[in-house]
Scaffold this motif. Sequence first.
Motif, PDB file in Angstrom:
ATOM      1  N   CYS A 101       0.839  -1.197   0.000  1.00 44.36           N
ATOM      2  CA  CYS A 101       0.000   0.000   0.000  1.00 44.36           C
ATOM      3  C   CYS A 101       0.877   1.252   0.000  1.00 44.36           C
ATOM      4  O   CYS A 101       1.871   1.336   0.732  1.00 44.36           O
ATOM      5  CB  CYS A 101      -0.902   0.013   1.229  1.00 44.36           C
ATOM      6  N   GLY A 144      -9.473   0.296  -3.449  1.00 42.92           N
ATOM      7  CA  GLY A 144      -8.679  -0.846  -3.024  1.00 42.92           C
ATOM      8  C   GLY A 144      -8.847  -1.079  -1.538  1.00 42.92           C
ATOM      9  O   GLY A 144      -9.579  -0.363  -0.852  1.00 42.92           O
ATOM     10  N   THR A 145      -8.134  -2.068  -1.032  1.00 38.28           N
ATOM     11  CA  THR A 145      -8.304  -2.493   0.352  1.00 38.28           C
ATOM     12  C   THR A 145      -7.362  -1.801   1.331  1.00 38.28           C
ATOM     13  O   THR A 145      -7.396  -2.099   2.529  1.00 38.28           O
ATOM     14  CB  THR A 145      -8.078  -4.006   0.459  1.00 38.28           C
ATOM     15  N   CYS A 146      -6.520  -0.903   0.868  1.00 35.73           N
ATOM     16  CA  CYS A 146      -5.575  -0.235   1.775  1.00 35.73           C
ATOM     17  C   CYS A 146      -6.299   0.731   2.698  1.00 35.73           C
ATOM     18  O   CYS A 146      -7.252   1.414   2.292  1.00 35.73           O
ATOM     19  CB  CYS A 146      -4.512   0.505   0.974  1.00 35.73           C
ATOM     20  N   SER A 185       0.626  -4.319  -5.402  1.00 33.15           N
ATOM     21  CA  SER A 185       0.071  -5.673  -5.378  1.00 33.15           C
ATOM     22  C   SER A 185      -1.410  -5.669  -5.003  1.00 33.15           C
ATOM     23  O   SER A 185      -2.063  -6.710  -5.027  1.00 33.15           O
ATOM     24  CB  SER A 185       0.850  -6.538  -4.375  1.00 33.15           C
ATOM     25  N   ILE A 186      -1.947  -4.485  -4.693  1.00 35.29           N
ATOM     26  CA  ILE A 186      -3.324  -4.373  -4.202  1.00 35.29           C
ATOM     27  C   ILE A 186      -4.296  -3.945  -5.297  1.00 35.29           C
ATOM     28  O   ILE A 186      -5.383  -4.509  -5.430  1.00 35.29           O
ATOM     29  CB  ILE A 186      -3.393  -3.368  -3.041  1.00 35.29           C
ATOM     30  N   SER A 187      -3.933  -2.927  -6.060  1.00 34.71           N
ATOM     31  CA  SER A 187      -4.837  -2.347  -7.051  1.00 34.71           C
ATOM     32  C   SER A 187      -4.057  -1.972  -8.301  1.00 34.71           C
ATOM     33  O   SER A 187      -2.830  -1.783  -8.256  1.00 34.71           O
ATOM     34  CB  SER A 187      -5.526  -1.094  -6.496  1.00 34.71           C
ATOM     35  N   TYR A 242     -11.045  -2.591  -9.321  1.00 37.30           N
ATOM     36  CA  TYR A 242     -11.609  -2.539  -7.966  1.00 37.30           C
ATOM     37  C   TYR A 242     -12.619  -1.390  -7.872  1.00 37.30           C
ATOM     38  O   TYR A 242     -13.701  -1.542  -7.289  1.00 37.30           O
ATOM     39  CB  TYR A 242     -10.502  -2.364  -6.931  1.00 37.30           C
ATOM     40  N   ASP A 286      -5.365   2.948  -4.299  1.00 35.06           N
ATOM     41  CA  ASP A 286      -5.458   1.706  -3.529  1.00 35.06           C
ATOM     42  C   ASP A 286      -6.338   1.744  -2.287  1.00 35.06           C
ATOM     43  O   ASP A 286      -6.418   0.778  -1.545  1.00 35.06           O
ATOM     44  CB  ASP A 286      -4.055   1.241  -3.124  1.00 35.06           C
ATOM     45  N   GLY A 332      -5.202  -8.783  -7.567  1.00 32.74           N
ATOM     46  CA  GLY A 332      -4.688  -8.720  -6.202  1.00 32.74           C
ATOM     47  C   GLY A 332      -4.088 -10.055  -5.810  1.00 32.74           C
ATOM     48  O   GLY A 332      -4.067 -11.009  -6.602  1.00 32.74           O
TER      49      GLY A 332
END
Length: 462
Positions: free
Chosen positions: A158, A422-424, A240-242, A285, A405, A294
Amino acid sequence: MELTLLTLLSLACLANGQGVGSFSQEVHLPLPMQSCTSSGCATQTTSVVLDSNWRWLHANNDYTNCYTGNTWNQQLCPNAQTCTANCALEGIDQGQWASTYGISVSGNSLRLNFVTPNSNGKNVGSRVYLMVSDTRYYMFQLKNREFAVTIDSSRLVCGLNGALYFVEMEADGGMASFPTNRAGAKYGTGYCDAQCPHDMKFISGQANSEGWVPSSSDPNSGSGRYGACCMEMDIWEASSISQAYTPHPCTVNRYTRCDGVQCGDNGGDRYRGVCDKDGCDFATYRQNQRNFYGPGGTVNSNQPVTVITQFLTTTGTDAGDLSEIRRIYIQNGQTIRNSPVNLPGITAYDSITNAFCTATKNLYGDTQDFTAKGGLKAMGDSLQRGHVLALSLWDDHYANMHWLDSNYPTNGNPATPGVARGTCPITGGKPADVEAQSPNAYVVFSNIRVGTIGSTYAGLDY
């Protein structure tokens, strides 16, 4: 007296302009690419050069810094004209690439390390350009073509962005257009993009020292009066997330030094500037495809992936207007189609078209700046004129990379279409934290190919 003599000396040699140092021999790292047709692919002898902003900038024939940390030397740089005459960009020798900047090549693979401790403290991030010779950038003409590259983003956390993109820089780095620029592409000059960056130390062959404000959070950067604008096509912005790919058209059709409102700086002037800073992003995303990209996703960011981007025209020929930017992935021998939009009331678009851009921006409540700046036609005209390939790794001192992200704006409701990227966490991504906690992060770009539609990935061994 010292300053007066220095100024007189500078004015006497003003014709020399932005100089080149003589303490290190400039070396470019070889990075071969391939050009493809339906008959096959041929290897091109190409290399990479480091952007001028990362280089040592010092007095002509002297070790005195013109720029230290995030401030200019006021004796050498009392004004932009004198600074331009007094200062030289230094070369990078073979050993400095890895030891100072954390950049290395192996065959057709380029690795950019995030934080590299060195004798000057540390280097953070980098940006390089592909060269066709020692003095000229490779110019990609992508309309009615496709571009392929294999990318490993698995180590990017992130707050980081391993980016590969095209910008309408000048092939010689601006030497012909701006005679005070004596360094040129050989020393990585002439950068511009759709954000009209103000942090470039030299713009249009002149020092950007006028009105320079050191960054409050970045010890190596600041902001000058002028910005450097041009069209931008983001092929890959990702951790690596978005990930996202995004065209950014402009109303100017070449490298342009902006000043004031035309820069479109953040705030009330954002959409009055010459470039579309938002762009039209295809970000899976954000489009409610939460498991497509991801760790462990359909496109698994724990492993390298080959990314193919096709620039399709209305006629299927070079003469047509750009009408669609299509994405294909290849991973572990499998061809993966791009995920369709999964948003309420929106057609399930799976590529960038003018209709996709209008529909998603209407749903998100975004300004229709992409259309206002010429949409895909303007982007296609720019791609036909020619773009330079930029490869970079960076952290974000403005927005902590949340636009890529996390939730953006951070105070927005993540259930609102377009907010969740994203999930961050919205508390993460701060450069100081990312640099301290993930200094060993890196991105790898390899197997760069360009060619006619359908030519770059058929028969490849993955």
